[in-house]
Design a protein around this motif. Structure first.
Motif, mmCIF file in Angstrom:
data_model
loop_
_atom_site.group_PDB
_atom_site.id
_atom_site.type_symbol
_atom_site.label_atom_id
_atom_site.label_comp_id
_atom_site.label_asym_id
_atom_site.label_seq_id
_atom_site.Cartn_x
_atom_site.Cartn_y
_atom_site.Cartn_z
ATOM 1 N N MET A 92 -6.042 -47.549 32.033
ATOM 2 C CA MET A 92 -5.786 -48.585 33.034
ATOM 3 C C MET A 92 -4.463 -49.290 32.762
ATOM 4 N N ASN A 128 -1.987 -47.208 34.427
ATOM 5 C CA ASN A 128 -2.048 -47.475 35.871
ATOM 6 C C ASN A 128 -1.292 -48.752 36.235
ATOM 7 N N TYR A 152 -11.778 -29.730 29.847
ATOM 8 C CA TYR A 152 -11.969 -30.550 31.046
ATOM 9 C C TYR A 152 -11.484 -29.752 32.248
ATOM 10 N N THR A 153 -12.114 -29.979 33.389
ATOM 11 C CA THR A 153 -11.656 -29.375 34.630
ATOM 12 C C THR A 153 -11.064 -30.485 35.485
ATOM 13 N N ARG A 210 -10.404 -32.703 38.444
ATOM 14 C CA ARG A 210 -11.235 -33.028 39.597
ATOM 15 C C ARG A 210 -10.364 -33.448 40.783
ATOM 16 N N TYR A 211 -10.939 -33.326 41.978
ATOM 17 C CA TYR A 211 -10.203 -33.766 43.168
ATOM 18 C C TYR A 211 -9.733 -35.215 43.019
ATOM 19 N N PHE A 212 -10.604 -36.057 42.453
ATOM 20 C CA PHE A 212 -10.254 -37.482 42.380
ATOM 21 C C PHE A 212 -9.307 -37.810 41.217
ATOM 22 N N ILE A 247 -6.399 -36.382 41.279
ATOM 23 C CA ILE A 247 -5.129 -36.115 41.963
ATOM 24 C C ILE A 247 -4.757 -37.339 42.779
ATOM 25 N N ASP A 248 -3.507 -37.777 42.661
ATOM 26 C CA ASP A 248 -3.123 -38.950 43.452
ATOM 27 C C ASP A 248 -2.284 -38.542 44.652
ATOM 28 N N ASN A 249 -1.771 -39.558 45.313
ATOM 29 C CA ASN A 249 -0.961 -39.427 46.510
ATOM 30 C C ASN A 249 0.218 -38.456 46.356
ATOM 31 N N ASN A 307 -2.811 -37.915 38.305
ATOM 32 C CA ASN A 307 -2.383 -39.267 37.940
ATOM 33 C C ASN A 307 -2.249 -39.328 36.416
ATOM 34 N N TRP A 326 -8.658 -37.770 28.965
ATOM 35 C CA TRP A 326 -8.839 -36.505 28.242
ATOM 36 C C TRP A 326 -8.428 -36.622 26.777
ATOM 37 N N TYR A 351 -4.902 -29.602 40.584
ATOM 38 C CA TYR A 351 -6.319 -29.528 40.953
ATOM 39 C C TYR A 351 -6.925 -28.175 40.581
#
Lengths: 245, 245
Positions: free
Chosen positions: A27, A30, A160-161, A163-165, A167-169, A174, A181, A209
């Protein structure tokens, strides 16, 4: 000339904290990107405008020095400036401060512009840099590099795989998710009793992705060496120093 | 008597959005819990006080009706009230509104107090409810239940391991992370072209650090049926209705 600074307030809320109540490193990353984005938007250089030039900003390297991570409910201030740049690289500084103005964390980042056509580094368009009043210099400060993993050491690996979420804009992972990870390879008890003081990370290759990534860690007495691999390619390399203070 | 409402502003930022720029469902769930927490703190019923009574608030069920998910940069308002309760259950309502006051999403949640000693549902301590001015009634509204998965249908299954950073201050998986697991079973192209309009979820059993979970989905024409299992135990059951409008 000195670059413009930009600040914004932030309140640390429950979903930004780990089970000890401290802001997570993911975070914190972020929030660094957020204050950069907000400065850019305030100067008319929002993502839409940047993308209209056929490029996007990408971080290639961070160096974080952390005195103390704020806790759930804390009011903090994020501060940044786009300190300096040259033809290919922009050097940005960040501060995370508590309500009394004391610095909790200091970070440096190296940004590049990536061409959407070639997915490679492009010359930074000069009109992108003008509003920040950054110093244009030939030799930027060099951030300390993370260490290569000691090949003789025992490595812990977790898969780890993407995930769709994740991936950002921008269409890639991200940066903050790398820290989920990286740090999840360490035992919960270690994470609860240690706090990071110095983090060096280099993003070497894009992760997309559906990719399978391997998060590898070599723990030593006072620091941990990390890498994220996609197949045989190193996607990111990181070194984290810890304290139990 | 009518329960007190509580509102707070929120700005949707980049790490709360998916690659289409819309607020994710996981982050919407985080925001619902945030506005509940903030109302509780404002009324002197913060987590520390609740825990001092030997219990913690836990959500067992949500029903969300979504007109439109806000986008990156949007200013929204979160609103909630602890509408009614009985001996064991508290019924809470939520609204997510845009800058013009139009409702983007309406949600209902059923909360219980869990005893830290027994990890089971406890009678709600009356002093916990007094400040909200909730109606004390025998029969609470019943939320529509998610559907059991059609046993004859083809199920897609994805495995996930609970990470340290999935665990929140309460010591169990943050409810929002269930949605990462639930929705990640659907193809990215589906998630990019469909939006959820109605979400029903029941949390049936706790998920803890290190657990292996299986996220199972049965897609039908207009909705998807989901379950999260830990071994043979159903941890959560959910049904999501979608539109391509």
């Amino acid at each position: 000339m000195s670059a413009q600074t930009y600040t914004e307030p932030h309140r640390v809320v429950y979903y930004e904290a780990d089970d000890t109540g401290h802001l997570t490193v993911a975070m914190l990353i972020n929030l660094l990107v957020l204050v950069s984005d907000d400065q850019s938007s305030a100067l008319g250089m929002d993502t839409q405008f940047v993308n209209s030039l056929g490029v996007g900003w990408v971080v290639t390297q961070y160096h974080l020095q952390i005195t103390r991570l704020p806790k759930l409910g804390d009011q903090v201030t994020l501060k940044t400036k786009a300190t300096a740049y040259n033809r290919y690289f922009a050097y940005r500084e960040y501060w995370l401060m508590d309500a009394q103005g004391e610095t909790l964390a200091y970070a440096e980042g190296i940004w590049v512009t990536m061409s959407y056509a070639t997915r490679k580094i492009a010359t930074i368009p000069t009109e992108l840099m003008a509003p920040y009043e950054s110093d244009q210099i030939n030799r930027l400060p060099r951030l300390p590099r993370p260490e290569r993993l000691d090949p003789a050491a025992t490595t812990v690996v977790k898969p780890y795989t993407v995930r769709y979420f994740d991936i950002d804009n921008n269409g890639h992972v991200n940066n903050a998710h790398y820290f989920d990870w990286l740090l999840d390879t360490l035992p919960a008890e270690f994470l609860r009793t240690h706090r990071p003081t110095d983090i060096r990370i280099r993003f070497e290759n894009e992760v997309k992705y559906g990719h399978q990534v391997a998060s590898e860690v070599v723990p030593t007495a006072t620091k941990t060496q990390h890498q994220i691999k996609v197949g045989n390619t190193i996607a990111a390399l990181a070194t984290v120093a810890w304290t139990t203070d």
